[in-house]
Scaffold this motif. Structure first.
Motif, PDB file in Angstrom:
ATOM      1  N   SER A   1      26.372 109.062  57.100  1.00 35.62           N
ATOM      2  CA  SER A   1      26.102 110.456  58.042  1.00 35.62           C
ATOM      3  C   SER A   1      24.528 110.215  58.458  1.00 35.62           C
ATOM      4  O   SER A   1      24.283 111.057  59.424  1.00 35.62           O
ATOM      5  N   ASN A   2      23.652 109.874  57.515  1.00 37.07           N
ATOM      6  CA  ASN A   2      22.184 109.827  57.829  1.00 37.07           C
ATOM      7  C   ASN A   2      21.950 109.230  59.252  1.00 37.07           C
ATOM      8  O   ASN A   2      21.264 109.477  60.093  1.00 37.07           O
ATOM      9  N   VAL A   3      22.567 107.652  59.280  1.00 40.45           N
ATOM     10  CA  VAL A   3      22.180 106.915  60.383  1.00 40.45           C
ATOM     11  C   VAL A   3      23.069 107.553  61.691  1.00 40.45           C
ATOM     12  O   VAL A   3      22.495 107.809  62.893  1.00 40.45           O
ATOM     13  N   TYR A   4      24.280 108.103  61.412  1.00 42.17           N
ATOM     14  CA  TYR A   4      24.971 108.834  62.608  1.00 42.17           C
ATOM     15  C   TYR A   4      24.399 109.814  63.071  1.00 42.17           C
ATOM     16  O   TYR A   4      24.094 110.095  64.344  1.00 42.17           O
ATOM     17  N   THR A   5      23.780 110.911  62.020  1.00 39.82           N
ATOM     18  CA  THR A   5      22.735 111.997  62.672  1.00 39.82           C
ATOM     19  C   THR A   5      21.660 111.673  63.777  1.00 39.82           C
ATOM     20  O   THR A   5      21.496 112.105  64.516  1.00 39.82           O
ATOM     21  N   ARG A   6      20.904 110.645  62.955  1.00 41.34           N
ATOM     22  CA  ARG A   6      19.633 110.333  63.955  1.00 41.34           C
ATOM     23  C   ARG A   6      20.367 109.546  65.258  1.00 41.34           C
ATOM     24  O   ARG A   6      19.573 109.491  66.350  1.00 41.34           O
ATOM     25  N   ALA A   7      21.282 108.637  65.119  1.00 39.84           N
ATOM     26  CA  ALA A   7      21.914 108.079  66.402  1.00 39.84           C
ATOM     27  C   ALA A   7      22.208 109.346  67.392  1.00 39.84           C
ATOM     28  O   ALA A   7      21.950 109.060  68.501  1.00 39.84           O
ATOM     29  N   LEU A   8      23.254 110.293  66.736  1.00 43.04           N
ATOM     30  CA  LEU A   8      23.537 111.212  67.789  1.00 43.04           C
ATOM     31  C   LEU A   8      22.415 112.034  68.318  1.00 43.04           C
ATOM     32  O   LEU A   8      22.463 112.275  69.533  1.00 43.04           O
ATOM     33  N   ALA A   9      21.273 112.221  67.638  1.00 43.68           N
ATOM     34  CA  ALA A   9      20.163 112.833  68.037  1.00 43.68           C
ATOM     35  C   ALA A   9      19.537 112.077  69.214  1.00 43.68           C
ATOM     36  O   ALA A   9      19.236 112.802  70.246  1.00 43.68           O
ATOM     37  N   ARG A  10      19.277 110.833  68.893  1.00 39.77           N
ATOM     38  CA  ARG A  10      18.789 109.968  70.060  1.00 39.77           C
ATOM     39  C   ARG A  10      19.529 110.070  71.467  1.00 39.77           C
ATOM     40  O   ARG A  10      19.024 110.101  72.216  1.00 39.77           O
ATOM     41  N   GLU A  11      20.943 109.852  71.149  1.00 37.54           N
ATOM     42  CA  GLU A  11      21.610 109.579  72.372  1.00 37.54           C
ATOM     43  C   GLU A  11      21.911 111.000  73.163  1.00 37.54           C
ATOM     44  O   GLU A  11      21.636 110.935  74.413  1.00 37.54           O
ATOM     45  N   TRP A  12      22.051 112.255  72.475  1.00 38.48           N
ATOM     46  CA  TRP A  12      22.011 113.477  72.988  1.00 38.48           C
ATOM     47  C   TRP A  12      20.578 113.689  73.942  1.00 38.48           C
ATOM     48  O   TRP A  12      20.483 114.139  74.943  1.00 38.48           O
ATOM     49  N   SER A  13      19.508 113.440  73.216  1.00 33.87           N
ATOM     50  CA  SER A  13      18.201 113.687  73.672  1.00 33.87           C
ATOM     51  C   SER A  13      18.006 112.676  74.874  1.00 33.87           C
ATOM     52  O   SER A  13      17.445 113.241  75.828  1.00 33.87           O
ATOM     53  N   ARG A  14      18.317 111.632  74.747  1.00 32.47           N
ATOM     54  CA  ARG A  14      18.090 110.576  75.987  1.00 32.47           C
ATOM     55  C   ARG A  14      19.155 110.813  77.097  1.00 32.47           C
ATOM     56  O   ARG A  14      18.869 110.757  78.431  1.00 32.47           O
ATOM     57  N   ALA A  15      20.102 111.702  76.761  1.00 26.94           N
ATOM     58  CA  ALA A  15      21.106 112.154  77.820  1.00 26.94           C
ATOM     59  C   ALA A  15      20.458 113.483  78.512  1.00 26.94           C
ATOM     60  O   ALA A  15      21.041 113.941  79.685  1.00 26.94           O
ATOM     61  N   GLY A  16      19.323 113.928  78.352  1.00 21.63           N
ATOM     62  CA  GLY A  16      18.750 115.091  78.784  1.00 21.63           C
ATOM     63  C   GLY A  16      18.961 116.397  78.043  1.00 21.63           C
ATOM     64  O   GLY A  16      18.459 117.447  78.552  1.00 21.63           O
ATOM     65  N   HIS A  17      19.589 116.377  76.826  1.00 15.86           N
ATOM     66  CA  HIS A  17      19.846 117.545  76.136  1.00 15.86           C
ATOM     67  C   HIS A  17      18.352 117.922  75.406  1.00 15.86           C
ATOM     68  O   HIS A  17      17.686 117.210  74.916  1.00 15.86           O
ATOM     69  N   GLU A  18      18.285 119.153  75.169  1.00 14.33           N
ATOM     70  CA  GLU A  18      17.123 119.615  74.048  1.00 14.33           C
ATOM     71  C   GLU A  18      17.775 119.496  72.668  1.00 14.33           C
ATOM     72  O   GLU A  18      18.686 120.506  72.597  1.00 14.33           O
ATOM     73  N   VAL A  19      17.293 118.760  71.929  1.00 16.03           N
ATOM     74  CA  VAL A  19      18.069 118.644  70.302  1.00 16.03           C
ATOM     75  C   VAL A  19      17.082 118.955  69.406  1.00 16.03           C
ATOM     76  O   VAL A  19      15.863 118.273  69.162  1.00 16.03           O
ATOM     77  N   VAL A  20      17.369 119.816  68.600  1.00 17.12           N
ATOM     78  CA  VAL A  20      16.441 120.180  67.389  1.00 17.12           C
ATOM     79  C   VAL A  20      17.547 119.730  65.695  1.00 17.12           C
ATOM     80  O   VAL A  20      18.561 120.403  65.887  1.00 17.12           O
ATOM     81  N   VAL A  21      16.724 118.677  65.018  1.00 16.41           N
ATOM     82  CA  VAL A  21      17.692 118.346  63.930  1.00 16.41           C
ATOM     83  C   VAL A  21      16.977 119.165  62.786  1.00 16.41           C
ATOM     84  O   VAL A  21      15.943 119.021  62.603  1.00 16.41           O
ATOM     85  N   VAL A  22      17.988 119.593  62.131  1.00 21.31           N
ATOM     86  CA  VAL A  22      17.786 120.637  60.933  1.00 21.31           C
ATOM     87  C   VAL A  22      18.207 119.752  59.792  1.00 21.31           C
ATOM     88  O   VAL A  22      19.270 119.495  59.817  1.00 21.31           O
ATOM     89  N   SER A  23      17.292 119.262  58.884  1.00 24.86           N
ATOM     90  CA  SER A  23      17.704 118.598  57.778  1.00 24.86           C
ATOM     91  C   SER A  23      16.609 118.657  56.439  1.00 24.86           C
ATOM     92  O   SER A  23      15.961 119.673  56.297  1.00 24.86           O
ATOM     93  N   GLN A  24      16.816 117.620  55.683  1.00 22.20           N
ATOM     94  CA  GLN A  24      15.902 117.496  54.522  1.00 22.20           C
ATOM     95  C   GLN A  24      14.879 116.228  54.856  1.00 22.20           C
ATOM     96  O   GLN A  24      14.093 116.408  54.082  1.00 22.20           O
ATOM     97  N   GLU A  25      14.780 115.803  56.044  1.00 19.67           N
ATOM     98  CA  GLU A  25      13.768 114.730  56.266  1.00 19.67           C
ATOM     99  C   GLU A  25      12.409 115.270  56.674  1.00 19.67           C
ATOM    100  O   GLU A  25      12.198 116.236  57.117  1.00 19.67           O
ATOM    101  N   ARG A  26      11.404 114.765  55.557  1.00 13.52           N
ATOM    102  CA  ARG A  26      10.061 115.246  55.735  1.00 13.52           C
ATOM    103  C   ARG A  26       9.135 114.065  56.645  1.00 13.52           C
ATOM    104  O   ARG A  26       7.968 114.439  56.754  1.00 13.52           O
ATOM    105  N   ALA A  27       9.807 113.091  56.920  1.00 22.04           N
ATOM    106  CA  ALA A  27       8.987 111.940  57.646  1.00 22.04           C
ATOM    107  C   ALA A  27       9.643 111.508  58.792  1.00 22.04           C
ATOM    108  O   ALA A  27       9.974 110.367  58.884  1.00 22.04           O
ATOM    109  N   PRO A  28      10.005 112.454  59.739  1.00 22.11           N
ATOM    110  CA  PRO A  28      11.075 112.213  60.831  1.00 22.11           C
ATOM    111  C   PRO A  28      10.193 110.882  61.904  1.00 22.11           C
ATOM    112  O   PRO A  28      10.962 110.453  62.630  1.00 22.11           O
TER     113      PRO A  28
END
Length: 251
Positions: free
Chosen positions: A16-43
């Protein structure tokens, strides 16, 4: 659209970590404003396609997990071992972080637990992606967690599963859920491209030859992979390939 993408874990590793970053990347590239809320400290280590990130501070650093792993700076604990008070504190902290980012057109939460309770606690419309690990490793045959998942999913606008199998597991664990949609995992066609067999094999072996000695580290490729792969893939017949963690829970 403004999308809040909630994920309870890191953005590196597998599943699900890979899934989340891929989803964020593709949604963002599609023109959406995406905010990822997670435990990642080095995005900054990951390509999120322009998505912004927020890291949630957890009470006592306590992180509910399904499979025990190492999480620097956090205290992982099996979800099924959480007390009701610990679950409530975790949900409150994450829901508060999401509410500060509202309004949004979509709140999208990963994992039935604890994603659905977090989404429900925001008070905003939300959707959930069931990945399966939470269902099999923590929720199955634990009535309190099954009930918690069932009640939270009943409040979701939609629940997404990646396959008919996970849909069956979901129903088996929490009972019937309305508004469930099967959306098979996608493939990044910029990253995965069909090649001629000989060229693909040569590239694979070249990569394997550059692998460092693993020194007994199970997270690194096996020593001698290039030789083993060359022998195994010399057979021109059909092959069955398993791609995933080599752990007992995967069967």
């Amino acid at each position: 659209m403004r999308i809040l993408l909630w994920h309870g874990y890191l953005l590196g590793g597998t599943g699900s970590n890979v899934y989340t970053r891929a989803l964020a990347r593709e949604w963002s590239r599609a023109g959406h404003e995406v905010v990822v809320v997670s435990q990642e400290r080095a995005p900054e280590h990951y390509d999120l396609g322009g998505a912004t990130t927020v890291a949630v501070d957890l009470p006592g650093g306590l992180l509910p997990v399904f499979v025990m792993d190492r999480y620097e700076g956090l205290n992982p604990k099996y979800l099924q071992d959480f007390s009701e008070a610990e679950r409530r504190a975790y949900v409150d902290a994450n829901a508060a972080a999401l509410r500060e980012l509202l309004p949004a057109d979509l709140v999208f939460a990963n994992h039935v637990l604890m994603g659905a309770p977090v989404g429900a606690a925001t008070g905003a419309p939300f959707r959930v992606k069931a990945h399966g690990s939470e269902l099999e490793y923590s929720m199955r045959d634990r009535p309190e967690l099954e009930r918690l998942g069932r009640e939270a999913l009943a409040r979701a606008d939609a629940t997404f599963v990646g396959s008919a199998h996970i849909r069956e597991v979901l129903e088996d664990v929490v009972g019937h859920v309305d508004r469930v949609f099967e959306v098979p995992p996608g493939v990044d066609i910029d990253e995965f491209r069909l090649q001629d067999r000989d060229a693909a094999l040569a590239g694979l072996l070249a990569e394997a030859q550059n692998d460092p000695q693993n020194g007994g580290n199970e997270r690194l490729p096996d020593d001698g992979n290039a030789k083993e792969l060359a022998a195994f893939l010399s057979n021109p017949g059909p092959l069955v390939v398993y791609f995933g963690k080599l752990i007992e829970q995967k069967g």
